[in-house]
Every structure is written in C-alpha cells, then in structure tokens.
Design a protein around this motif. Sequence first.
Motif, PDB file in Angstrom:
ATOM      1  N   ARG A 176       0.816  -1.216   0.000  1.00 47.12           N
ATOM      2  CA  ARG A 176       0.000   0.000   0.000  1.00 47.12           C
ATOM      3  C   ARG A 176       0.853   1.271   0.000  1.00 47.12           C
ATOM      4  NH1 ARG A 176      -2.636  -3.490   3.638  1.00 47.12           N
ATOM      5  NH2 ARG A 176      -1.706  -2.453   5.470  1.00 47.12           N
ATOM      6  N   GLN A 177       2.169   1.103   0.049  1.00 48.38           N
ATOM      7  CA  GLN A 177       3.057   2.262   0.053  1.00 48.38           C
ATOM      8  C   GLN A 177       3.410   2.670  -1.378  1.00 48.38           C
ATOM      9  OE1 GLN A 177       5.405   1.430   4.293  1.00 48.38           O
ATOM     10  NE2 GLN A 177       6.539   1.478   2.372  1.00 48.38           N
ATOM     11  N   SER A 178       3.537   3.975  -1.576  1.00 46.24           N
ATOM     12  CA  SER A 178       3.859   4.478  -2.916  1.00 46.24           C
ATOM     13  C   SER A 178       5.349   4.400  -3.219  1.00 46.24           C
ATOM     14  CB  SER A 178       3.380   5.929  -3.067  1.00 46.24           C
ATOM     15  OG  SER A 178       4.009   6.754  -2.085  1.00 46.24           O
ATOM     16  N   THR A 179       6.146   4.251  -2.184  1.00 45.03           N
ATOM     17  CA  THR A 179       7.592   4.110  -2.369  1.00 45.03           C
ATOM     18  C   THR A 179       8.077   2.887  -1.604  1.00 45.03           C
ATOM     19  OG1 THR A 179       8.098   5.520  -0.456  1.00 45.03           O
ATOM     20  CG2 THR A 179       7.919   6.603  -2.622  1.00 45.03           C
ATOM     21  N   PHE A 180       9.233   2.412  -2.010  1.00 44.51           N
ATOM     22  CA  PHE A 180       9.804   1.237  -1.351  1.00 44.51           C
ATOM     23  C   PHE A 180      11.313   1.405  -1.280  1.00 44.51           C
ATOM     24  CE2 PHE A 180      11.849  -2.966  -2.131  1.00 44.51           C
ATOM     25  CZ  PHE A 180      11.667  -3.482  -0.860  1.00 44.51           C
ATOM     26  N   LYS A 181      11.835   1.285  -0.072  1.00 44.22           N
ATOM     27  CA  LYS A 181      13.271   1.370   0.155  1.00 44.22           C
ATOM     28  C   LYS A 181      13.769   0.041   0.687  1.00 44.22           C
ATOM     29  CE  LYS A 181      12.948   4.548   3.235  1.00 44.22           C
ATOM     30  NZ  LYS A 181      11.489   4.481   3.333  1.00 44.22           N
ATOM     31  N   LEU A 182      15.023  -0.229   0.444  1.00 39.07           N
ATOM     32  CA  LEU A 182      15.605  -1.483   0.909  1.00 39.07           C
ATOM     33  C   LEU A 182      15.503  -1.608   2.418  1.00 39.07           C
ATOM     34  CD1 LEU A 182      17.000  -3.934  -0.371  1.00 39.07           C
ATOM     35  CD2 LEU A 182      19.200  -2.852   0.152  1.00 39.07           C
ATOM     36  N   ALA A 183      15.573  -0.482   3.122  1.00 40.09           N
ATOM     37  CA  ALA A 183      15.481  -0.509   4.583  1.00 40.09           C
ATOM     38  C   ALA A 183      14.133  -1.036   5.065  1.00 40.09           C
ATOM     39  CB  ALA A 183      15.728   0.892   5.142  1.00 40.09           C
ATOM     40  N   ASP A 184      13.119  -1.013   4.185  1.00 38.44           N
ATOM     41  CA  ASP A 184      11.789  -1.475   4.579  1.00 38.44           C
ATOM     42  C   ASP A 184      11.761  -2.971   4.898  1.00 38.44           C
ATOM     43  OD1 ASP A 184      10.705   1.060   4.312  1.00 38.44           O
ATOM     44  OD2 ASP A 184      10.122   0.745   2.226  1.00 38.44           O
ATOM     45  N   LYS A 205      24.288  -9.821  -0.657  1.00 39.18           N
ATOM     46  CA  LYS A 205      25.395  -8.864  -0.723  1.00 39.18           C
ATOM     47  C   LYS A 205      24.868  -7.432  -0.672  1.00 39.18           C
ATOM     48  CE  LYS A 205      28.449 -11.905  -3.369  1.00 39.18           C
ATOM     49  NZ  LYS A 205      29.106 -12.161  -4.685  1.00 39.18           N
ATOM     50  N   LEU A 206      23.740  -7.192  -1.359  1.00 39.79           N
ATOM     51  CA  LEU A 206      23.150  -5.857  -1.359  1.00 39.79           C
ATOM     52  C   LEU A 206      22.717  -5.459   0.050  1.00 39.79           C
ATOM     53  CD1 LEU A 206      22.177  -3.448  -3.108  1.00 39.79           C
ATOM     54  CD2 LEU A 206      19.986  -4.650  -3.345  1.00 39.79           C
ATOM     55  N   LEU A 207      22.095  -6.370   0.778  1.00 38.22           N
ATOM     56  CA  LEU A 207      21.658  -6.090   2.148  1.00 38.22           C
ATOM     57  C   LEU A 207      22.849  -5.865   3.063  1.00 38.22           C
ATOM     58  CD1 LEU A 207      18.799  -8.741   2.447  1.00 38.22           C
ATOM     59  CD2 LEU A 207      18.508  -6.262   2.304  1.00 38.22           C
ATOM     60  N   ALA A 208      23.866  -6.709   2.928  1.00 34.83           N
ATOM     61  CA  ALA A 208      25.045  -6.573   3.782  1.00 34.83           C
ATOM     62  C   ALA A 208      25.761  -5.259   3.516  1.00 34.83           C
ATOM     63  CB  ALA A 208      25.983  -7.757   3.541  1.00 34.83           C
ATOM     64  N   HIS A 209      25.816  -4.883   2.233  1.00 36.72           N
ATOM     65  CA  HIS A 209      26.490  -3.632   1.868  1.00 36.72           C
ATOM     66  C   HIS A 209      25.793  -2.427   2.493  1.00 36.72           C
ATOM     67  CE1 HIS A 209      28.801  -0.793  -0.547  1.00 36.72           C
ATOM     68  NE2 HIS A 209      27.661  -0.205  -0.901  1.00 36.72           N
ATOM     69  N   ASN A 210      24.476  -2.500   2.638  1.00 34.52           N
ATOM     70  CA  ASN A 210      23.708  -1.397   3.214  1.00 34.52           C
ATOM     71  C   ASN A 210      23.433  -1.603   4.701  1.00 34.52           C
ATOM     72  OD1 ASN A 210      22.688   0.541   0.872  1.00 34.52           O
ATOM     73  ND2 ASN A 210      22.672  -1.561   0.075  1.00 34.52           N
ATOM     74  N   ASN A 211      24.080  -2.636   5.277  1.00 38.80           N
ATOM     75  CA  ASN A 211      23.964  -2.933   6.710  1.00 38.80           C
ATOM     76  C   ASN A 211      22.506  -3.132   7.132  1.00 38.80           C
ATOM     77  OD1 ASN A 211      25.149  -3.454   9.222  1.00 38.80           O
ATOM     78  ND2 ASN A 211      24.837  -1.334   9.913  1.00 38.80           N
ATOM     79  N   ILE A 212      21.779  -3.851   6.285  1.00 40.11           N
ATOM     80  CA  ILE A 212      20.374  -4.146   6.553  1.00 40.11           C
ATOM     81  C   ILE A 212      20.239  -5.634   6.841  1.00 40.11           C
ATOM     82  CG2 ILE A 212      18.046  -4.201   5.582  1.00 40.11           C
ATOM     83  CD1 ILE A 212      18.854  -1.758   3.911  1.00 40.11           C
ATOM     84  N   HIS A 213      19.563  -5.959   7.947  1.00 40.75           N
ATOM     85  CA  HIS A 213      19.440  -7.354   8.373  1.00 40.75           C
ATOM     86  C   HIS A 213      17.962  -7.697   8.552  1.00 40.75           C
ATOM     87  CE1 HIS A 213      23.770  -7.301   9.055  1.00 40.75           C
ATOM     88  NE2 HIS A 213      23.591  -6.144   9.707  1.00 40.75           N
ATOM     89  N   PRO A 214      17.360  -8.415   7.604  1.00 39.14           N
ATOM     90  CA  PRO A 214      15.953  -8.810   7.764  1.00 39.14           C
ATOM     91  C   PRO A 214      15.755  -9.626   9.036  1.00 39.14           C
ATOM     92  CG  PRO A 214      16.722  -9.218   5.534  1.00 39.14           C
ATOM     93  CD  PRO A 214      17.934  -8.879   6.343  1.00 39.14           C
ATOM     94  N   ARG A 215      14.518  -9.675   9.475  1.00 38.83           N
ATOM     95  CA  ARG A 215      14.214 -10.425  10.692  1.00 38.83           C
ATOM     96  C   ARG A 215      14.670 -11.880  10.564  1.00 38.83           C
ATOM     97  NH1 ARG A 215       8.179  -9.917  12.562  1.00 38.83           N
ATOM     98  NH2 ARG A 215       7.834 -10.984  10.570  1.00 38.83           N
ATOM     99  N   SER A 216      14.489 -12.440   9.374  1.00 38.48           N
ATOM    100  CA  SER A 216      14.960 -13.810   9.141  1.00 38.48           C
ATOM    101  C   SER A 216      15.043 -14.068   7.645  1.00 38.48           C
ATOM    102  CB  SER A 216      14.013 -14.828   9.786  1.00 38.48           C
ATOM    103  OG  SER A 216      12.775 -14.872   9.064  1.00 38.48           O
ATOM    104  N   PHE A 217      15.799 -15.092   7.284  1.00 41.87           N
ATOM    105  CA  PHE A 217      15.803 -15.618   5.926  1.00 41.87           C
ATOM    106  C   PHE A 217      15.118 -16.974   5.968  1.00 41.87           C
ATOM    107  CE2 PHE A 217      19.415 -12.677   5.359  1.00 41.87           C
ATOM    108  CZ  PHE A 217      19.077 -12.107   4.144  1.00 41.87           C
ATOM    109  N   MET A 218      13.975 -17.056   5.349  1.00 34.13           N
ATOM    110  CA  MET A 218      13.258 -18.326   5.280  1.00 34.13           C
ATOM    111  C   MET A 218      13.682 -19.035   3.990  1.00 34.13           C
ATOM    112  SD  MET A 218       9.444 -17.117   6.534  1.00 34.13           S
ATOM    113  CE  MET A 218       8.809 -18.786   6.424  1.00 34.13           C
TER     114      MET A 218
END
Length: 296
Positions: A176-184, A205-218
């Motif tokens: 429902r968001q009009s924009t989407f960022k990797l941090a989301d 690699k993209l997530l690690a480069h931006n220091n973003i850690h999802p809650r989990s990888f399923m």
Amino acid sequence: MEFRQLQTFVAITQAGTFALAAEQLGYTQPTLTTHIQALEKELNVKLFDRLGHRIRLTRDGEQFLGYAERILKLSQEAASSVSQSSCCGKLIIGASETFSVLRLPALLKEFRQNYPSVALELQFGDITKFRDDLKNNTIDLAFVLAGKNTYSDLTSEVLCPEPMSFIVSPDHYLARQSTFKLADVATEDFIVTQSGCAYRDYIEKLLAHNNIHPRSFMKVKNIEAIKQFVISGLGVAILPSIYIEKELASSQLAELPWSGPDFGMVTQIIYHKDKWLSPVVLSFLEVTRTKFLAVK
C-alpha cells in the motif's frame, strides 16, 4: 600405403589413361606417376603394363584392384555413417529451475521437431554445479540465470536480460506504500531459495552492503514454493519478473516499486571454452539463438 594412392590407382583403372585420371582427380600426370610408383614399391609388384600409350592391369594389379575398391568403399560408408549420425546421439543439458520451468519446454519442443533422433537428458542445478559438470564433461552445455559470466574457463552467450521484482502479498502493508526502500525489509521475513541461487547471493550482498538485516531468511526449496509463501503473506521475496506475471495479473501478488540498482541478471547459455562442439551441440546452439531473437 596412402589413401590418395589407392584413389589414384582406382581412378586410372576406371579412366583407362593417366591423362584422363589426372584431369578427374585434379592432379598432374607426374603426380599420378609418383603415386603409382610409390604404391608399386611398397607392394613390390607391378600394377600396370604400359603398352605404348595404352595401359592395362597386370595380374597382380587385377588382384589388388578388388581390395583397393573395397577399402575406398568402406571409407565412403564410414564417412556417410558419421555424417548421417552427426545430428543423432545424445545431448546432456544443464538447466536452472527458473529456466527449466519458463523457457526450456518450448525450446526443447522446437529442437525435437527438427532433430528427432537426438536423445535429450536434463540435469538441474546452479552455476557452481554446472561449472564442475562442464569441467568434468558430464554435461554438454547449461542454461543459467545469473550475472554475466566471469569464469575464465567458460564461454557464455547472453540470451536475454531477466528483470527482477520485489514481491509481497497484496494484503501486505508494503503493497500500500507508494515508495519502497531497501530498509523497509529490515523488519520483514525474507523468503529465499537455497544457497547457490545467483539472485539470492546478489540480494544478500546488497543487504550486507547497506547494513540491513531482515528479521529472518526463510529458505525454501523451489521458486513455486516461494510464490506460495509470499501469497500467504509470510514475507518478502525477489523473483524473476517473468515468473510472476500471471500472479500479478490476477492480483495474487503485488510488486513493490523498487527504484534501486538493476540486478544485472541475464539468462545465458554456457559451455566449456575448450570443449569441442559436436554437430549436435552446434545445432542446439543455432536453435537456441534463433528462438531467443524474439525474446531480446
């Protein structure tokens, strides 16, 4: 005893003169004479009696003629057999899951229509596995969805680009968001394939480069299962855009408006750079290239 000497000997007996045989074979008369002299020396017999401008076979020549004709005939049969079987035999193809589902069936159908005598065998995996398989010559070529090949021991031909899409369930708040960022995705479960998938490696690699850690990888075994997990609202995923067209059209999935860098994924066909390409492989490459002209 050389093959060309036998050809010369039989041609002279059929033509009746050295001059006519030389014209038919594209040799000079002295060359034909050299061929016959060498053959006579090796056999230690005279093959022709030369009576003025006429020649005739000696008795030894008559006896040897049958053998020479059989050798030449057998050679022609062997060449014909190889030529007729050049597009027969077996072709072993490696394919990633995505390619095998989306594009391989139509490609194999077209190839089968043109080359019905070729036995086809399929093996499934990723570029790491296929690189070893090609090195060990257990497959002939492979289709992979990955970044452009950087392996020095492989030859690759890019067949088409493969846009990628971030996807969620239509009921997910991100849809429902009009924009989407990797941090989301930092607070989300990220649904991914097993290790070895090129675009999974890219997003990690993209997530690690931006220091973003999802809650989990399923980690899910196959792409179809990933779609079902996302449809059920269990998380976010990235899949080839072509693979989710039907689900987007039927509103089972929603694509997030990604404005970040292009993933650089392409579908490519790879084979070992030092591999001899048989007529079967060359024919398959030709069909593949023609088929993908419409995709580009």
